[in-house]
Design an enzyme around this catalytic site. Sequence first.
Site, short mmCIF file in Angstrom:
data_model
loop_
_atom_site.label_atom_id
_atom_site.label_comp_id
_atom_site.label_asym_id
_atom_site.label_seq_id
_atom_site.Cartn_x
_atom_site.Cartn_y
_atom_site.Cartn_z
N GLU A 365 -11.38 -9.91 47.98
CA GLU A 365 -10.90 -10.60 49.41
C GLU A 365 -10.87 -10.24 50.52
O GLU A 365 -11.38 -10.70 51.69
CB GLU A 365 -9.64 -11.63 48.93
CG GLU A 365 -9.21 -12.69 49.81
CD GLU A 365 -7.92 -13.39 49.35
OE1 GLU A 365 -7.12 -12.74 49.68
OE2 GLU A 365 -7.96 -14.23 48.63
N ASP A 538 -15.40 -16.07 44.57
CA ASP A 538 -15.10 -16.46 46.09
C ASP A 538 -15.19 -15.18 47.09
O ASP A 538 -15.54 -15.65 48.22
CB ASP A 538 -13.62 -16.98 46.22
CG ASP A 538 -12.55 -16.22 46.24
OD1 ASP A 538 -12.68 -15.13 45.23
OD2 ASP A 538 -11.53 -16.41 46.82
#
Length: 944
Positions: A365, A538
Amino acid sequence: MPATPAFAATACSVDYQITNEWGSGFTANVTVTNEGDPVNNWSLGWAFPDGQRVTNGWSGEFSQSGANVTVRHPGWNPDLGTGESATVGFQGSISGSNGVPESFTLNGTACNGAEENAAPEVELTSPADGATFLAGEDIELAAEASDSDGEIDHVVFEADGTEIATDDSAPYTATWSGAEVGPYSVTATAVDDQGASTTSDAAAVEVIDEPQLQATPANLSVRQGGTATFDVSLSNAPDAPVDVTVERTEGSSDITVSEGAELTFTPDNWDTEQEVTVSSADNGGALGSAVITASGQGYGSDTVEVTEIDPNTSDYEAAFLEQYEKIKDPASGYFREFDGLLVPYHSVETLIVEAPDHGHATTSEAFSYYLWLEADYGRITGDWGPFNDAWASLEEFIIPETEDQPTNGSYDPSAPATYIPEHDTPQGYPAALDQGVPVGDDPLAQELSSTYGTDEVYGMHWLLDVDNTYGYGFCGDGTDDAPAFINTFQRGSQESVWETVPHPSCETFEHGGDNGFLDLFTDDSAYSQQWRYTNAPDADARAVQVAYWAHQWAEEQGNADEVADVVSDASKMGDYLRYAMFDKYFKEIGDCVGPQQCAAGQGKNSAHYLMSWYYAWGGAMESAQYPWAWRIGGSSSHQGYQNPMAAYALSEVPELIPESPTAAEDWATSLDRQLEFMEWLQSSEGGIAGGATNSWAGRYAQPPAGSPTFYGLYYDWQPVWHDPPSNRWFGFQVWGMERVAQLYYETGDERAGGILEDWVPWAIANTEVGTGGDFAVPADMEWSGEPDTWDGESTGNPDLHVEVVSHGQDVGVAASLAKTLLYYAAASGDAEARTTGEGLLDALIANEDDIGIAVEETRADYARFDDEVYVPSGWSGQMANGDPVEPGSTFLSIRSFYEDDPQWSKVEDYLANPDGPAPTFTYHRFWSQAEIATAFATHDNLFG
């Protein structure tokens, strides 16, 4: 009723700690200590005062009748000897107050532990936090201490945990002589006459070998024709006044020092910052840069690099550049450099526990946000070198290389992995491999190998130990090599970060027990040295999303060739990201109940086409006599992980469509499916509920009767993890909706617009923007009801509801919300969305500090530093630093390095006095700081 005692305990005490609380529920830990005769087959009892109900528990067998709760011992820990303790934990529901039980019993005998001695109070009054001293200089130490129920016996002064001096009478003072050059964390510990102790907040000090002049910030932007300022101070007090000269020493003559060219510091004001103003000539010439140098006799010099920006630069673009310069300034501490490449830390501060359990770990991330930061910098400046460097760092450090995943050539797509059931709590592990459960075919492997000429997987592993804090080194070899691939979560939905055992991603049995750490997680007849990695989809999808915008912006500048290689690599990453679209064991999607009964998939009937929580891959070490490899997808999909913007780029944009023959078709299907997914999960208020799974409880269990479905997937309000409940955090709302808003802005997709039309008013109604930096955004949410089963059209879900139960000042979430509102405003013309977005940006600017934008936050969950980490009976091993891992180990005991952290004393005091105020911290998380910067850039891009 409590069990009949086998041996009556003559004395016992109980510590009942609420570890997390939300509107309708809470989690708690209860520790019972036997202070009398040994107790066999122990049983703990209490009565709830406010109608609380236990919904699930761990480390014991829970039962409840009315208000009365009984917890029987687990099979692996039946007895409590004199002085021994046992800790149980549970999740409960509440409907109002949540009072602490007033009395407890151990095997039917009331617990009447001895009254606790009140801990003393102590404050370190000298040295001051942030003080600097010269080598050879005496450092004066002083503290104030008191005790409410006795007297102070002595005060111990320490630096980095090493005793400097002890004073047994007030005023408590000492002199520290001979401190070597370096940074130190100085504390004072007061010990009272009954042996209780308290440690002060730490003062961070530094010993330097010679006086220094300090100019901050190191980088400064100035509008052409305008002015900007920086500050100058001295590191140490001078004996006599020091004259400091400030002048341009390199670069454009259009940049000059207009005020503060001559400064004087005296023994009285040496540590008071003095301001210097630089001016840019209003001549319309080419934008330039210059180096401004401040120098003083006996204090050396320091420099500030000043860069001109266009005079028409918007206020928000200027705010982006200021924030960017702070993040990239080495002195701020956001990165560690390796051979010219930067690796972002999770946070500047080291003492922070969330998904990463240490601030100087990092995640995929963080890398994706690093890429985003540099993409916006490239759009604004036309300089794409830092963007390409960010991808080079990502590829070098967090995508496993050939040496990290050596035996992929042994992977058999017709037998991708052996089934292992997941369990509700860590106490269910190790989980047994089950060769008898059918698994489906992997339909991607051959296509990917043929397309790219390799059997390796091109995806990011989610967690990296940047400083090698745990000491595993490369491939678990214990060297100082950093960064090092590590992993944590491995034991079911109830395993919180507080209950994990960090371990190397490459298992060579150098650490842990006889089988390394493998037999904490899997139960097998034999264990092999192996490697394994877990992808967070993600983050990879965000990297693709950013590559799309980098391509668009560079192309508009005529610079598309400069980012073409990165865009191509992002396309390749998106090709492998399709593993996140498939059931964990490639079983058929829909009504999948029973590991034996749920059919093995063929072709792509195992694809749900959503972004699941993970995909993973692994294999034997290269030295294995019989090499093997495996791959799994992910059965559970969370709304916050969906990225229709990335799906659009990978299916519609020629430069990003992956090379594999079926990739564009898969991503086109995924785009539609993701939008449908969010329509299905949208509550009647507008918020987006949790998600769905093809494998209930991670073991294809029978879901609750009447569970609504989405293409055969079962609705789950808290998919993936339960401590704390997933989708409770508002951040997942804004992460997902920002991508929907970008898609709506870029394509005008009516489905995206419809989702936002309901979501945006709900978000604005629950957001407050005040003055002077005051703001409040949603923090925690509570869900009730269920969506209707999906039949291709949204029903509005009249029986699915969300309530915002708390608000906060999470600066990263505020920035994400601002970006979402601004994209929606730009696409729809919604004036309220733009006004609210701009209000949040202005509030963030008002909270800036020397290295970024941050607000103080309270961490009551740090009471869980003493949480027990489940270790099976009979298992023992060691962390790389020698910390023992055994039954009874705690989060802290296997991370003893935290006791040397400069901020540890805050937590230590809280653990000693849990009824006192929770500690507060000011954190600079990398993702938040990058999100703030890119939010400023978003306004500039959309509105100029």
